[in-house]
Motif scaffolding. Structure first.
Motif, mmCIF file in Angstrom:
data_model
loop_
_atom_site.group_PDB
_atom_site.id
_atom_site.type_symbol
_atom_site.label_atom_id
_atom_site.label_comp_id
_atom_site.label_asym_id
_atom_site.label_seq_id
_atom_site.Cartn_x
_atom_site.Cartn_y
_atom_site.Cartn_z
ATOM 1 N N TYR A 50 2.623 -1.720 -4.457
ATOM 2 C CA TYR A 50 3.156 -0.425 -4.855
ATOM 3 C C TYR A 50 4.259 -0.032 -3.913
ATOM 4 O O TYR A 50 4.440 -0.603 -2.831
ATOM 5 C CB TYR A 50 2.045 0.643 -4.847
ATOM 6 N N VAL A 91 2.758 0.947 -9.249
ATOM 7 C CA VAL A 91 1.669 -0.014 -9.107
ATOM 8 C C VAL A 91 2.039 -1.254 -9.912
ATOM 9 O O VAL A 91 2.329 -1.163 -11.100
ATOM 10 C CB VAL A 91 0.340 0.564 -9.619
ATOM 11 N N ILE A 125 -2.550 6.452 -14.255
ATOM 12 C CA ILE A 125 -1.283 5.726 -14.281
ATOM 13 C C ILE A 125 -0.586 5.939 -15.622
ATOM 14 O O ILE A 125 -1.236 6.029 -16.672
ATOM 15 C CB ILE A 125 -1.523 4.217 -14.022
ATOM 16 N N MET A 139 2.189 6.138 -11.056
ATOM 17 C CA MET A 139 1.031 7.001 -10.906
ATOM 18 C C MET A 139 1.379 8.435 -11.319
ATOM 19 O O MET A 139 2.355 9.016 -10.850
ATOM 20 C CB MET A 139 0.521 6.986 -9.469
ATOM 21 N N LEU A 171 -6.343 4.552 -13.658
ATOM 22 C CA LEU A 171 -5.940 3.299 -13.019
ATOM 23 C C LEU A 171 -7.100 2.325 -12.956
ATOM 24 O O LEU A 171 -6.908 1.114 -13.118
ATOM 25 C CB LEU A 171 -5.404 3.585 -11.612
ATOM 26 N N HIS A 191 2.029 4.145 -18.109
ATOM 27 C CA HIS A 191 2.639 2.819 -18.298
ATOM 28 C C HIS A 191 2.853 2.540 -19.776
ATOM 29 O O HIS A 191 2.165 3.097 -20.642
ATOM 30 C CB HIS A 191 1.774 1.729 -17.656
#
Length: 314
Positions: free
Chosen positions: A310, A261, A276, A270, A291, A278
């Motif tokens: 994405y 994403v 998500i 994801m 998310l 990150h």
């Protein structure tokens, strides 16, 4: 000192971008039109010097054919300018290749072979090229002085480091020491669950330009995870977005584990259809969070649309 090609340069030329190809058998170059625009992150051009691969499309007073080198430290900072105070833009890992174009004042200028990212490294972090046989598949692997778990180790190598050696029982014997084969994978082996790789990095500190457990940024995390899955990606999130041809309009409800994403200046993986993984500057660490929360923060910054694309790895 400009790094010129040696007797074996034909076999040492970089494959990505085909350095050397433009000037093969030639010592004069000419532009047939205007010099083209370029991205200095991935095209090696300075006011005084450029990669010979761009001769004919970009003007420079001098061109150099790269000399192949490899990293000999666990991770070495790649910097924007030749100074220890300069911004770190990426890292060269142990065993990774580096195309050396210039060596001056203890600094090597060129680009990393894995993603063609251009910058400066400390010259003593480089040595002759290797033909890697294995890569570090664990988050970290201890390099031991002897094939014995009780032996001391001269270094800890990060995931993605490349090594060359011969198996000896449960160990890989290298010129630098011994690594447990359990922590390695054959070069070319891929892990089909990039989200699982990213999950192993949870709580790693956020570090701009980082690519290891010591510190990592958002695009470094994605590059590491998808690289382990056999898909090499560029270094920065916008370059990754462009390389993947990611969709610009995304229904968050359609996302699944492993999807990437993209946000303006940010990217994550994801973990499932709702969460998500990150490397977040907000939390200054790799985190798993909903998310929807990340979308809301992006929208609050007047980004429209907050989710910019994405790409699935299936």
């Amino acid at each position: 000192m400009i790094a010129e090609s040696g007797e074996n340069s034909a076999t040492n030329r970089v494959r990505m971008g085909r350095p050397g190809a433009a000037g093969a058998g030639r010592n004069r170059f000419g532009l047939t039109g205007a010099s083209q625009a370029f991205d200095p992150r991935v095209v090696a051009i300075r006011p005084d010097l450029a990669d010979i691969a761009v001769a004919g499309t970009h003007f420079a007073p001098h061109y150099a054919a790269p000399m192949m080198r490899s990293g000999v430290l666990p991770a070495t900072a790649l910097r924007a300018t030749p100074s220890v105070d300069a911004d770190m833009t990426s890292e060269l890992l142990f065993g990774e290749g580096f195309a050396l174009l210039d060596l001056t004042g203890g600094w090597a200028w060129g680009y990393c072979l894995s993603d063609h990212y251009v910058g400066y490294l400390a010259a003593d972090a480089l040595a002759g090229p290797i033909a890697p046989t294995h890569c570090v598949a664990a988050i970290e692997a201890m390099l031991h002085s002897a094939p014995d778990a009780a032996s001391g180790g001269p270094a800890i190598l990060p995931r993605g480091a490349l090594v060359m050696g011969e198996p000896e029982g449960e160990w890989l014997a290298t010129s630098h020491g011994y690594l447990p084969l359990a922590a390695l994978a054959d070069v070319g082996t891929s892990d089909k669950d990039p989200a699982g790789i990213a999950e192993q990095m949870v709580d790693t500190p956020y570090l701009w330009g980082g690519r290891t457990m010591t510190g990592i940024d958002c695009s470094g995390l994605v590059q590491l995870a998808w690289g382990a899955a056999g898909v090499p990606l560029p270094r920065d999130s916008d370059l990754q977005f462009a390389a993947l041809g990611a969709d610009k309009n995304v229904d968050p409800a359609s996302l699944a584990r492993g999807d990437l994403v993209f946000f303006p200046g940010h990217v994550g993986i994801m973990a499932d259809e709702r969460n998500i993984i990150h490397a977040s500057r907000r939390w200054m660490a790799v985190k798993v969070e909903p998310l929807a929360d990340v979308i809301a923060r992006s929208a609050a910054k007047d980004h429209d649309p907050p989710v910019s694309g994405y790409k699935r790895l299936r």
